[in-house]
Every structure is written in structure tokens, then in C-alpha cells.
Scaffold this active site. Structure first.
Site, PDB file in Angstrom:
ATOM      1  N   TRP A 172       0.819  -1.227   0.000  1.00  0.00           N
ATOM      2  CA  TRP A 172       0.000   0.000   0.000  1.00  0.00           C
ATOM      3  C   TRP A 172       0.846   1.267   0.000  1.00  0.00           C
ATOM      4  O   TRP A 172       0.310   2.362  -0.120  1.00  0.00           O
ATOM      5  CB  TRP A 172      -0.956  -0.006   1.203  1.00  0.00           C
ATOM      6  CG  TRP A 172      -2.208  -0.806   0.977  1.00  0.00           C
ATOM      7  CD1 TRP A 172      -2.390  -1.792   0.041  1.00  0.00           C
ATOM      8  CD2 TRP A 172      -3.450  -0.690   1.680  1.00  0.00           C
ATOM      9  NE1 TRP A 172      -3.665  -2.290   0.124  1.00  0.00           N
ATOM     10  CE2 TRP A 172      -4.341  -1.630   1.125  1.00  0.00           C
ATOM     11  CE3 TRP A 172      -3.893   0.117   2.738  1.00  0.00           C
ATOM     12  CZ2 TRP A 172      -5.649  -1.787   1.579  1.00  0.00           C
ATOM     13  CZ3 TRP A 172      -5.197  -0.038   3.201  1.00  0.00           C
ATOM     14  CH2 TRP A 172      -6.067  -0.986   2.623  1.00  0.00           C
ATOM     15  N   SER A 209       3.590  -2.273 -12.045  1.00  0.00           N
ATOM     16  CA  SER A 209       2.417  -2.095 -12.914  1.00  0.00           C
ATOM     17  C   SER A 209       1.661  -3.396 -13.184  1.00  0.00           C
ATOM     18  O   SER A 209       1.129  -3.598 -14.279  1.00  0.00           O
ATOM     19  CB  SER A 209       2.817  -1.411 -14.226  1.00  0.00           C
ATOM     20  OG  SER A 209       3.329  -0.111 -13.969  1.00  0.00           O
ATOM     21  N   GLY A 214       1.496  -2.703  -6.277  1.00  0.00           N
ATOM     22  CA  GLY A 214       1.355  -1.402  -5.628  1.00  0.00           C
ATOM     23  C   GLY A 214      -0.057  -0.862  -5.796  1.00  0.00           C
ATOM     24  O   GLY A 214      -0.996  -1.281  -5.120  1.00  0.00           O
ATOM     25  N   GLY A 215      -0.216   0.043  -6.734  1.00  0.00           N
ATOM     26  CA  GLY A 215      -1.480   0.759  -6.920  1.00  0.00           C
ATOM     27  C   GLY A 215      -2.711  -0.129  -6.975  1.00  0.00           C
ATOM     28  O   GLY A 215      -3.740   0.178  -6.361  1.00  0.00           O
ATOM     29  N   HIS A 261      12.920  -2.011  -0.888  1.00  0.00           N
ATOM     30  CA  HIS A 261      12.123  -1.516  -2.011  1.00  0.00           C
ATOM     31  C   HIS A 261      12.893  -0.374  -2.673  1.00  0.00           C
ATOM     32  O   HIS A 261      13.567   0.405  -2.007  1.00  0.00           O
ATOM     33  CB  HIS A 261      10.757  -1.033  -1.512  1.00  0.00           C
ATOM     34  CG  HIS A 261       9.802  -0.750  -2.623  1.00  0.00           C
ATOM     35  ND1 HIS A 261       9.874   0.386  -3.392  1.00  0.00           N
ATOM     36  CD2 HIS A 261       8.775  -1.472  -3.131  1.00  0.00           C
ATOM     37  CE1 HIS A 261       8.929   0.352  -4.315  1.00  0.00           C
ATOM     38  NE2 HIS A 261       8.249  -0.767  -4.181  1.00  0.00           N
TER      39      HIS A 261
HETATM   40  P1  13P Z   1       2.789  -0.435  -8.889  1.00  0.00           P
HETATM   41  O1  13P Z   1       2.063  -1.775  -8.918  1.00  0.00           O
HETATM   42  O2  13P Z   1       1.947   0.694  -8.442  1.00  0.00           O
HETATM   43  O3  13P Z   1       3.532  -0.210 -10.165  1.00  0.00           O
HETATM   44  O4  13P Z   1       3.924  -0.569  -7.740  1.00  0.00           O
HETATM   45  C1  13P Z   1       4.750  -1.681  -7.716  1.00  0.00           C
HETATM   46  C2  13P Z   1       5.507  -1.683  -6.450  1.00  0.00           C
HETATM   47  O5  13P Z   1       6.388  -0.881  -6.240  1.00  0.00           O
HETATM   48  C3  13P Z   1       5.123  -2.671  -5.424  1.00  0.00           C
HETATM   49  O6  13P Z   1       6.057  -2.731  -4.391  1.00  0.00           O
END
Ligand code: 13P
Length: 247
Positions: free
Chosen positions: A9, A207, A228-229, A92
Site C-alpha cells: 500500500w 504495474s 502497488g497501486g 524496495h
Molecule cells: P505499482 O504496482 O503501483 O507499479 O507498484 C509496484 C511496487 O512498487 C510494489 O512494491
């Protein structure tokens, strides 16, 4: 091996967002993969409470290398564990960039996580400039070698491949590029930790969305995703969980 759908998150979400957790558990009470959400530290205990009795695991996004002490603003792995976390994301690229985290720092944190009984999700990944320069495997190999904690096992280590240029951009590597890196990671990890590498989950991150999850999960040595998103919304993360369950 149980595959792993992990959500990061990042610095998003407050207590109102916990409705996403109940929605996720209502729609996916017993998926055929492991499900993990890593909220901001302020939400770990509340999310762990919301997930009590369910299959959802909770993780942190960072920890300190020390168990306790005079480190204002930091959180130890044992504290994460006490709050209800069983995983912690370490190294990260946003922490490597924003906080100058080095491979040695990531390894020290990962060793602290293992000592506290918390599974380390160690992140590696190249920048766009490094990929353009043909340095991808060299960069990732060095990060892996420098960051993987001593004594890591399939149960205590997860490795996430997150190309920096694919994070939050909507761009993803080609299937061939993901396959190349993941096969390389498995081989390098075998050189580092031996037979345990075979069962260690290798996640792809950057992504990942409901629309591309299935083709990414079909790549050899992709054992899940770090999202992530798309992990912020139960409907999107649930669709990714379903794609991994079907893979
Ligand atoms: P997104 O899925 O938003 O590209 O982020 C990936 C991420 O950094 C997960 O740790």
C-alpha cells in the site's frame, strides 16, 4: 510451493480504507494462493485485527536492523511481529532511493526480520538507464548477493523483482524480459542458498494489473506478484489473486 499475491500500500490508506480488507475477504475467503497486504505501519495492527481468523497475512514495509534502542521514528521487526505482521518488505527501490538504503543495510534488516520470525520480502530491480546500458543482470545479481540474509530459507525469504522504470508507470517489461530475469534469479539464489532456492517465491512487481496478471503469472519462475497501486482496491487486487490462483 504456495504462490504469493502481495500488496504494497506504500504511503496510502487510513482506517477508512480497511473496508477494502473486508471486501477482499468477502470475495476471496479461500484463494488457492497466499494473500498478503502490507499497509503503512500505522494500519498494521488494525488490519491484522480486521483479518483475524482469515487467510490474509499482514506485512510491514520496512524495519530497523536493530531489535530495540535509541532510533527515533524506526520500528523493529519484533514490533512488526507484535503488531500482527508476519512479513516485511525490505530494500524496495523507493527506500533505496529516498533513504539511501544500501545492499548491506537491506541484508542487516533482513537478518533482523529472520531473527524476529518475520519473513523478508527482499526487492531488487534495475533502473531504466541500467537496462539501456545492458547492465540489468549484473545489477540484479549484485543486489541479490548483497541483500539476501545469511541463513535464508524458502520459508523465511521472498525475492521481488521490481524494475524501477515499471513501478507506477503502467509500463511493464516484455514477457521475455521477465522470464530472463526470473530464471537468472532462481539460478543466482541457488548459488547463494542452495536447494532452498527452489521453493523460494520469486515475485514480479511493477504495474501489475488485473489486465496483465495472467500472462505474467504464466512466466516460468514467477511465483506471484508484489502489487502497488492495484492492491489498494479490493476488486483489482481480488482479480489478481484470482489470476494467480488459476495459474
Ligand atoms: P505499482 O504496482 O503501483 O507499479 O507498484 C509496484 C511496487 O512498487 C510494489 O512494491
Amino acid at each position: 510451493m504456495q504462490k504469493l499475491a502481495a500488496g504494497n500500500w506504500k504511503m496510502n490508506g487510513n482506517s477508512a480504507a480497511l473496508t477494502e480488507v473486508s471486501a477482499l475477504l468477502d470475495s476471496h475467503p479461500a484463494p488457492a494462493c497466499e494473500m498478503l497486504l502490507c499497509p503503512p505501519a500505522t494500519l498494521i495492527a488494525q488490519m491484522a485485527w480486521a483479518a483475524r481468523g482469515s487467510v490474509l497475512k499482514i506485512g510491514g514495509q520496512d524495519c530497523h536492523a536493530k531489535a530495540s534502542g535509541a532510533h527515533t521514528g524506526d520500528i523493529s521487526a519484533a514490533m512488526l511481529q507484535d503488531a500482527g505482521a508476519s512479513y516485511v518488505i525490505l530494500g524496495h527501490s523507493e527506500r533505496r532511493a529516498d533513504h539511501g538504503e544500501t545492499d548491506a543495510m537491506v541484508r542487516a534488516k533482513a537478518e533482523a526480520a529472520l531473527a524476529a520470525g518475520v519473513t523478508a520480502v527482499v526487492c531488487v530491480g534495475e533502473t531504466e538507464a541500467q537496462r539501456d546500458a545492458g547492465e540489468t543482470l549484473a545489477v540484479i545479481g549484485a543486489q541479490l548477493e548483497g541483500s539476501v540474509p545469511a541463513g535464508a530459507t524458502a520459508a523465511t525469504l521472498v525475492v521481488a523483482y521490481e524494475p524501477v522504470w515499471a513501478i507506477g508507470t503502467g509500463r511493464t517489461p516484455t514477457i521475455a524480459q521477465i522470464a530472463e530475469v526470473h530464471a537468472f534469479l532462481r539460478a543466482r539464489l541457488t548459488a547463494l542458498i542452495g536447494a532452498e532456492a527452489e521453493g523460494t517465491r520469486l515475485l514480479y512487481g511493477g504495474s501489475v494489473k488485473p489486465s496483465n496478471a495472467a500472462e505474467i503469472f504464466a512466466v516460468p519462475h514467477v511465483d506471484g506478484a508484489l502489487v502497488g497501486g492495484a492492491s489498494l482496491k479490493a476488486a483489482d487486487f481480488g482479480a489478481i489473486v484470482a489470476a494467480l490462483s488459476a495459474a
